[in-house]
Write an enzyme that holds these catalytic residues in place. Structure first.
Site, PDB file in Angstrom:
ATOM      1  CG  ASP A  14      -0.597   0.959  -3.082  1.00  0.00           C
ATOM      2  OD1 ASP A  14      -0.537   1.772  -3.869  1.00  0.00           O
ATOM      3  OD2 ASP A  14      -0.840   1.395  -1.598  1.00  0.00           O
ATOM      4  CE  LYS A  36      -3.379   6.451  -2.378  1.00  0.00           C
ATOM      5  NZ  LYS A  36      -1.872   6.408  -2.953  1.00  0.00           N
ATOM      6  CG  ASP A  64      -1.032   9.525  -4.463  1.00  0.00           C
ATOM      7  OD1 ASP A  64      -0.773  10.635  -4.356  1.00  0.00           O
ATOM      8  OD2 ASP A  64      -0.902   8.560  -3.637  1.00  0.00           O
ATOM      9  CE  LYS A  66       1.682  10.590  -1.868  1.00  0.00           C
ATOM     10  NZ  LYS A  66       1.337   9.510  -2.199  1.00  0.00           N
ATOM     11  CB  ILE A  70      10.830  23.370 -12.655  1.00  0.00           C
ATOM     12  CG1 ILE A  70      10.647  22.645 -14.017  1.00  0.00           C
ATOM     13  CG2 ILE A  70      12.339  23.188 -11.999  1.00  0.00           C
ATOM     14  CD1 ILE A  70      11.672  23.182 -15.175  1.00  0.00           C
ATOM     15  CB  THR A  73       8.351  20.001 -15.228  1.00  0.00           C
ATOM     16  OG1 THR A  73       9.404  20.428 -16.008  1.00  0.00           O
ATOM     17  CG2 THR A  73       8.180  18.421 -15.461  1.00  0.00           C
ATOM     18  CB  THR A 120       0.748   9.701   7.045  1.00  0.00           C
ATOM     19  OG1 THR A 120       0.842   8.832   6.084  1.00  0.00           O
ATOM     20  CG2 THR A 120      -0.342  10.650   7.102  1.00  0.00           C
ATOM     21  N   GLY A 216      -5.244   1.353   2.954  1.00  0.00           N
ATOM     22  CA  GLY A 216      -4.790   0.442   2.013  1.00  0.00           C
ATOM     23  C   GLY A 216      -4.470  -1.063   2.612  1.00  0.00           C
ATOM     24  NE  ARG A 217       0.975  -0.592   4.182  1.00  0.00           N
ATOM     25  CZ  ARG A 217       2.094   0.383   4.608  1.00  0.00           C
ATOM     26  NH1 ARG A 217       3.208  -0.371   4.897  1.00  0.00           N
ATOM     27  NH2 ARG A 217       1.853   1.584   4.717  1.00  0.00           N
TER      28      ARG A 217
HETATM   29  O1  C5P Z   1      -2.968   2.179   4.442  1.00  0.00           O
HETATM   30  P1  C5P Z   1      -1.811   2.143   3.757  1.00  0.00           P
HETATM   31  O2  C5P Z   1      -0.586   2.639   4.762  1.00  0.00           O
HETATM   32  O3  C5P Z   1      -1.307   0.661   3.121  1.00  0.00           O
HETATM   33  O4  C5P Z   1      -1.686   3.152   2.762  1.00  0.00           O
HETATM   34  C1  C5P Z   1      -0.671   3.148   1.941  1.00  0.00           C
HETATM   35  C2  C5P Z   1      -1.344   4.131   0.781  1.00  0.00           C
HETATM   36  O5  C5P Z   1      -1.399   5.607   1.230  1.00  0.00           O
HETATM   37  C3  C5P Z   1      -0.256   4.313  -0.482  1.00  0.00           C
HETATM   38  O6  C5P Z   1      -0.937   4.166  -1.827  1.00  0.00           O
HETATM   39  C4  C5P Z   1       0.451   5.810  -0.401  1.00  0.00           C
HETATM   40  O7  C5P Z   1       0.871   6.505  -1.432  1.00  0.00           O
HETATM   41  C5  C5P Z   1      -0.649   6.485   0.390  1.00  0.00           C
HETATM   42  N1  C5P Z   1      -0.550   7.777   1.236  1.00  0.00           N
HETATM   43  C6  C5P Z   1      -0.440   8.733   0.854  1.00  0.00           C
HETATM   44  N2  C5P Z   1      -0.171   9.865   1.510  1.00  0.00           N
HETATM   45  C7  C5P Z   1       0.429   9.674   2.750  1.00  0.00           C
HETATM   46  C8  C5P Z   1       0.883   8.582   3.112  1.00  0.00           C
HETATM   47  C9  C5P Z   1       0.367   7.625   2.376  1.00  0.00           C
HETATM   48  O8  C5P Z   1      -1.121   9.187  -0.199  1.00  0.00           O
HETATM   49  N3  C5P Z   1       1.014  10.877   3.454  1.00  0.00           N
END
Ligand code: C5P
Length: 246
Positions: A14, A36, A64, A66, A70, A73, A120, A216-217
């Site tokens: 990210d 990712k 990723d 997401k 439709i 597509t 999440t 990630g963070r």
């Molecule tokens: O650990 P952190 O919160 O930084 O992770 C963020 C990453 O998790 C982002 O790349 C986000 O797209 C991904 N993510 C995900 N599905 C979720 C929540 C976050 O893929 N339900």
């Protein structure tokens, strides 16, 4: 082959630029199981970023994007994704069973499709605001399980869910159906004000049966990302030793 602790770690790239992504791949390339690639970097760099990760690291690649559109597509988009040489790719579960089937058909044998059940950073309150029935706002896990069943029925390789639902998903849909869990927050990294709501520690996610942990963070923002990964890997390995066989 038996997975080791690092194989469970998915590090999201990210970052706004290729240079920042590269410097993290240089440090973490042999220390994590997958990278990712999300919207930020893919919109900026396109498929070049996939080639860059492949050239720099033996880790797997998870695209990723997401998808949510439709059926026609989504089929066509996943058909293109399938030619990029990535291991996993995502589609939202929130539209229809047919959209999920279209994603799986588009991916064919070339890419494992994961259904995103419920982000999440959602919780009962956001579901209520979005007009969901009270039963789902009161217990978001019910919605996650419904959507995971759709993903399984559509032929997805697994789902993205929080650590809170991983055990139920593994129990309900079998050990080969992947539970991929973001929202991972090691005890040492809890940041107040973070947007993630349904969070778990690495140890809890492993105990619940998660197959892959998106972290990630807590790694990216650590003073020493390699040391942060080492701590997470140790935590995962200890949790794996204590995990009740699924
Ligand atoms: O650990 P952190 O919160 O930084 O992770 C963020 C990453 O998790 C982002 O790349 C986000 O797209 C991904 N993510 C995900 N599905 C979720 C929540 C976050 O893929 N339900």
């Amino acid at each position: 082959m038996k997975k080791s602790g690092k194989d469970y770690i998915v590090f999201p790239l990210d970052f706004p630029s290729m240079a920042e992504a590269k410097s993290h791949i240089r440090v973490l390339g042999d220390r994590v199981g997958m990278f990712k690639i999300g919207l930020e970097l893919f919109i900026h760099q396109g498929p070049a970023v996939i080639r860059m990760v492949r050239d720099m690291s033996p880790a797997g690649i998870f695209l990723d994007l997401k998808l949510h559109d439709i059926c026609a597509t989504v089929f066509r988009a996943m058909d293109r994704v399938a030619d990029l040489g990535v291991d996993l790719a995502t589609v939202h579960c929130s539209s229809s069973l047919d959209m999920l089937k279209s994603a799986v058909q588009g991916g064919g044998e070339k890419v494992g499709v994961l259904g995103v059940t419920l982000l999440t950073d959602n919780d009962g309150k956001t579901l209520s605001q979005g007009g969901f029935q009270e039963q789902f706002a009161a217990e978001p896990k019910k919605l996650v399980m419904l959507r995971a069943k759709m993903a399984r029925d559509a032929g997805c390789k697994g789902v993205v869910c929080s650590g809170w639902e991983a055990a139920a998903i593994k129990a309900g849909f079998g050990r080969d159906f992947l539970a991929v869990t973001p929202g991972i927050r090691p005890a040492w990294s809890l940041t107040p004000g973070d947007d993630q709501k349904r969070i778990t520690t690495p140890a809890k996610a492993i105990a619940q049966g998660s197959d892959l942990l998106v972290i990630g963070r807590p790694i990216r923002d650590a003073d020493d990302p390699a040391e942060a990964v080492r701590k997470v890997t140790d935590e995962i390995e200890t949790a794996l030793e204590n995990r009740v066989p699924l």
